[in-house]
Design a protein around this motif. Structure first.
Motif, PDB file in Angstrom:
ATOM      1  N   ALA A   4      -5.098   3.093  -5.413  1.00  0.00           N
ATOM      2  CA  ALA A   4      -4.097   2.263  -4.311  1.00  0.00           C
ATOM      3  C   ALA A   4      -4.290   1.740  -3.361  1.00  0.00           C
ATOM      4  N   TRP A   5      -5.536   2.384  -2.284  1.00  0.00           N
ATOM      5  CA  TRP A   5      -6.158   1.465  -1.189  1.00  0.00           C
ATOM      6  C   TRP A   5      -7.077   0.277  -2.089  1.00  0.00           C
ATOM      7  N   LEU A   6      -7.855   0.528  -2.883  1.00  0.00           N
ATOM      8  CA  LEU A   6      -8.143  -0.619  -3.762  1.00  0.00           C
ATOM      9  C   LEU A   6      -7.529  -1.738  -4.558  1.00  0.00           C
ATOM     10  N   ALA A   7      -6.484  -0.744  -4.627  1.00  0.00           N
ATOM     11  CA  ALA A   7      -5.946  -2.221  -5.307  1.00  0.00           C
ATOM     12  C   ALA A   7      -4.614  -2.675  -4.052  1.00  0.00           C
ATOM     13  N   LEU A  17     -16.983  -5.449  -4.659  1.00  0.00           N
ATOM     14  CA  LEU A  17     -16.022  -6.749  -4.974  1.00  0.00           C
ATOM     15  C   LEU A  17     -14.712  -7.090  -3.954  1.00  0.00           C
ATOM     16  N   VAL A  18     -14.607  -6.329  -3.278  1.00  0.00           N
ATOM     17  CA  VAL A  18     -13.352  -6.899  -1.844  1.00  0.00           C
ATOM     18  C   VAL A  18     -13.846  -7.745  -0.864  1.00  0.00           C
ATOM     19  N   TYR A  30       0.790  -1.126   0.092  1.00  0.00           N
ATOM     20  CA  TYR A  30      -0.133  -0.358  -0.514  1.00  0.00           C
ATOM     21  C   TYR A  30       0.912   1.238  -0.092  1.00  0.00           C
ATOM     22  N   GLU A  31       2.286   1.173   0.401  1.00  0.00           N
ATOM     23  CA  GLU A  31       2.490   2.188   0.605  1.00  0.00           C
ATOM     24  C   GLU A  31       3.328   2.721  -0.332  1.00  0.00           C
ATOM     25  N   CYS A  32       3.842   1.121  -1.276  1.00  0.00           N
ATOM     26  CA  CYS A  32       4.277   1.975  -2.939  1.00  0.00           C
ATOM     27  C   CYS A  32       3.321   2.557  -3.454  1.00  0.00           C
ATOM     28  N   LEU A  33       2.289   1.413  -3.445  1.00  0.00           N
ATOM     29  CA  LEU A  33       0.950   2.648  -4.387  1.00  0.00           C
ATOM     30  C   LEU A  33       0.680   3.256  -4.390  1.00  0.00           C
ATOM     31  N   LEU A  34       0.917   4.019  -2.639  1.00  0.00           N
ATOM     32  CA  LEU A  34       0.740   5.537  -2.248  1.00  0.00           C
ATOM     33  C   LEU A  34       1.581   6.628  -3.190  1.00  0.00           C
ATOM     34  N   ARG A  35       2.614   5.809  -3.890  1.00  0.00           N
ATOM     35  CA  ARG A  35       3.548   7.411  -4.520  1.00  0.00           C
ATOM     36  C   ARG A  35       3.537   6.573  -6.228  1.00  0.00           C
ATOM     37  N   LEU A  36       2.203   5.985  -6.658  1.00  0.00           N
ATOM     38  CA  LEU A  36       2.482   6.046  -7.580  1.00  0.00           C
ATOM     39  C   LEU A  36       0.522   5.554  -8.222  1.00  0.00           C
ATOM     40  N   LEU A  37       0.004   5.304  -7.679  1.00  0.00           N
ATOM     41  CA  LEU A  37      -1.298   5.622  -7.892  1.00  0.00           C
ATOM     42  C   LEU A  37      -1.735   6.959  -7.476  1.00  0.00           C
ATOM     43  N   ASP A  38      -3.468   7.195  -7.452  1.00  0.00           N
ATOM     44  CA  ASP A  38      -4.183   8.645  -6.268  1.00  0.00           C
ATOM     45  C   ASP A  38      -4.684   7.382  -4.975  1.00  0.00           C
ATOM     46  N   ARG A  39      -4.873   7.675  -4.156  1.00  0.00           N
ATOM     47  CA  ARG A  39      -4.770   7.548  -2.657  1.00  0.00           C
ATOM     48  C   ARG A  39      -6.277   6.136  -2.917  1.00  0.00           C
ATOM     49  N   ARG A  40      -7.750   6.599  -3.972  1.00  0.00           N
ATOM     50  CA  ARG A  40      -8.199   5.886  -3.689  1.00  0.00           C
ATOM     51  C   ARG A  40      -8.071   4.503  -4.387  1.00  0.00           C
ATOM     52  N   LEU A  84       3.747 -12.313  -6.153  1.00  0.00           N
ATOM     53  CA  LEU A  84       4.117 -11.092  -6.449  1.00  0.00           C
ATOM     54  C   LEU A  84       3.389 -10.505  -7.401  1.00  0.00           C
ATOM     55  N   PRO A  85       2.766 -11.323  -8.488  1.00  0.00           N
ATOM     56  CA  PRO A  85       2.730 -10.383  -9.958  1.00  0.00           C
ATOM     57  C   PRO A  85       1.390 -10.461  -9.233  1.00  0.00           C
ATOM     58  N   MET A  86       0.597 -10.551  -8.083  1.00  0.00           N
ATOM     59  CA  MET A  86      -0.586 -10.178  -8.398  1.00  0.00           C
ATOM     60  C   MET A  86      -1.180  -8.313  -7.940  1.00  0.00           C
ATOM     61  N   ILE A  87       0.142  -7.749  -6.759  1.00  0.00           N
ATOM     62  CA  ILE A  87       0.252  -6.080  -6.660  1.00  0.00           C
ATOM     63  C   ILE A  87       0.150  -5.634  -8.532  1.00  0.00           C
ATOM     64  N   ALA A  88       0.835  -5.768  -9.381  1.00  0.00           N
ATOM     65  CA  ALA A  88       0.465  -5.578 -10.779  1.00  0.00           C
ATOM     66  C   ALA A  88      -0.888  -5.561 -11.012  1.00  0.00           C
ATOM     67  N   PHE A  89      -1.181  -6.856 -10.852  1.00  0.00           N
ATOM     68  CA  PHE A  89      -1.999  -7.188 -11.463  1.00  0.00           C
ATOM     69  C   PHE A  89      -3.619  -6.716 -11.062  1.00  0.00           C
ATOM     70  N   ALA A  90      -3.548  -6.363  -9.586  1.00  0.00           N
ATOM     71  CA  ALA A  90      -4.834  -6.277  -8.306  1.00  0.00           C
ATOM     72  C   ALA A  90      -4.777  -4.436  -9.251  1.00  0.00           C
ATOM     73  N   ALA A  91      -3.028  -3.620  -9.595  1.00  0.00           N
ATOM     74  CA  ALA A  91      -3.140  -2.043 -10.082  1.00  0.00           C
ATOM     75  C   ALA A  91      -3.966  -2.656 -11.527  1.00  0.00           C
ATOM     76  N   THR A  92      -3.786  -3.209 -12.315  1.00  0.00           N
ATOM     77  CA  THR A  92      -4.239  -3.014 -13.255  1.00  0.00           C
ATOM     78  C   THR A  92      -5.768  -3.259 -13.333  1.00  0.00           C
ATOM     79  N   ALA A  93      -6.567  -4.452 -11.998  1.00  0.00           N
ATOM     80  CA  ALA A  93      -7.457  -4.247 -12.272  1.00  0.00           C
ATOM     81  C   ALA A  93      -8.792  -2.690 -11.685  1.00  0.00           C
ATOM     82  N   VAL A  94      -7.607  -1.904 -11.350  1.00  0.00           N
ATOM     83  CA  VAL A  94      -8.102  -1.046 -10.184  1.00  0.00           C
ATOM     84  C   VAL A  94      -8.171   0.135 -11.439  1.00  0.00           C
TER      85      VAL A  94
END
Length: 470
Positions: free
Chosen positions: A101-104, A327-328, A89-99, A303-313
């Protein structure tokens, strides 16, 4: 803080019940390895033949603290998953918007594709490696590039399957000064790969690399359809099993699957869905040309799930806000049901038999979870499927031996050795039966022969020492 607590709560709903689970399948290998069960063994796990020493070190700590009590092992598995969720989540906050990042992070935390990695103690290696990769990514995003390389080095010591992680960093915006640490990380990946090739070549019976029962080409052909199966499970989370019945496909289907995956990557790149490409890159070490006996395993998606989760979001960003949240919630409940299956060994393997009725291994594992009479029924059905499979005869022999029938067990071990005369486990088992029948000389010969074939077979060494008093 509230967002992080919600993530932890969702992950605990999905997998918290794993604390009531026991050991499964390869988990028992922990107790067969003296390096993991003796105080001095901590020095032995760092040899070249042990490719995941950091993970083995955690097993050593678990055994030192709690012996064979599964609770401590599951507490650590769950804690590592929770840590990975928060760091991700901390990584995603730096790469996506807050919402987003949380969903991914929530999808990563609760998707049932993660159930195998979290519930299966032996799969801890990929959870620990992922946690350390996220620590590396966080350091990288905060411009601490050499610290990121250090975290990645530790990740490789947990599991070499994360070796493609530096390629993902190349997809991120970077400065020229970032190239030396990436080059160092890629060098570490190559060194880890070389170590795995060596270890699987010199370890008797290794199920991967040069000793794998499938060639690199056939493994590559199989992985295209396997990756498409992973995608199907990500989209429609139904049909999970610990032991899927996967075969090498016809040439046309294997190549067609890879062409489709390449087309999806090109489309994703064109649509700026770089996360999808990152997920494919992270699958490269486990799902391309380095062969393994198991053609598919859900834990390879951890490990790849973090990337596929971001794709889905990103694909769902125009959906009503209630849809991703629902969905969650649904995925968390599906994962909870998967965790309940993992809590019962007989349920886990009965499901595997139902999903792969023609495959022998689920029958053998189910038999181990049943009383002797029912176990023998299951094993006899397996023998009808594969009458020349030595593993079935060996398992029948072990069941009969446990029931106090060494004469009948000896015949089954003999059958297993007739089909596979150089198997050290079968020799050890026959030696046990011979010893119970009072034929100590023949038993000793079998134990010694087993150790010649596999000097690290601790069961044979212990049986020989007990027999000779040395």
């Amino acid at each position: 803080m509230r967002a992080r607590l919600l993530l932890l709560a969702a992950a605990l709903v999905a997998f918290g019940a794993s604390l009531g689970s026991g050991f499964h399948f390869d988990d028992y290998a922990i107790f067969a390895n003296p390096a993991l069960t003796t105080p001095a063994g901590v020095l032995d796990i760092w040899g070249l033949r042990d490719t995941r020493p950091l993970t083995y070190f955690t097993f050593w700590l678990n055994y030192l603290a709690g012996g064979r009590d599964p609770l401590g092992y599951h507490i650590l598995n769950l804690a590592l998953h929770l840590g990975a969720v928060l760091l991700g989540y901390e990584c995603l906050l730096r790469l996506l918007d807050r919402r987003a990042a949380w969903l991914a992070a929530a999808l990563f935390a609760v998707h049932p594709i993660q159930a195998e990695a979290v519930n299966y103690i032996w799969a801890r290696s990929i959870v620990l490696a992922t946690l350390l990769c996220f620590a590396s990514l966080l350091a990288w995003l905060d411009d601490r590039r050499w610290e990121a390389a250090g975290w990645f080095a530790l990740a490789l010591l947990a599991k070499e399957e994360c070796a493609a992680f530096p390629l993902v960093l190349l997809l991120l915006p970077r400065k020229r000064s970032s190239l030396p640490p990436i080059a160092a990380m890629l060098a570490l990946s190559l060194a880890a790969g070389a170590r795995v090739v060596y270890a699987t070549a010199v370890t008797p019976g290794a199920p991967a690399g040069l000793q794998a029962p499938v060639t690199p080409w056939h493994y590559f052909l199989a992985q295209g359809p396997v990756i498409l199966r992973y995608f199907r499970l990500l989209i429609v989370p139904y049909g999970f099993t610990i032991d899927p019945d996967i075969h090498v496909p016809p040439l046309w289907w294997g190549l067609a699957a890879w062409i489709l995956i390449a087309a999806l990557c090109l489309a994703a790149w064109r649509w700026r869905l770089v996360w999808f490409v990152a997920g494919i890159l992270l699958l490269i070490p486990s799902s391309t040309i380095f062969p393994a006996a198991d053609l598919a395993a859900d834990r390879r998606l951890y490990l790849p799930m973090i990337a596929f989760a971001a794709t889905a979001v990103l694909l769902l960003e125009r959906a009503p806000k209630a849809v991703p949240a629902a969905l969650v919630a649904v995925l968390a409940l599906v994962s909870l049901s998967r965790t309940f299956v993992w809590m019962d060994d007989s349920a886990l393997w009965r499901e595997a038999v139902e999903r792969a009725p023609e495959k022998v291994r689920p029958h053998i594992q189910l038999a181990r979870a049943l009383p002797a009479a029912k176990a023998l029924e299951v094993l006899n059905r397996a023998r009808e499927l594969a009458p020349r499979d030595p593993a079935i005869a060996a398992e029948i022999g072990k069941t009969l031996l446990a029931e106090g029938q060494p004469d009948a067990a000896l015949a089954e071990f003999g059958r297993a050795l007739a089909l596979d005369p150089r198997n050290p486990l079968y020799l050890n088992n026959r030696g046990v039966a011979l010893e119970e029948l009072g034929q100590t000389g023949a038993a000793r010969a079998d134990f010694e022969r087993a150790l010649q074939l596999d000097p690290n077979l601790s069961a044979a060494r212990e049986n020989l020492q007990k027999l000779t008093g040395r």
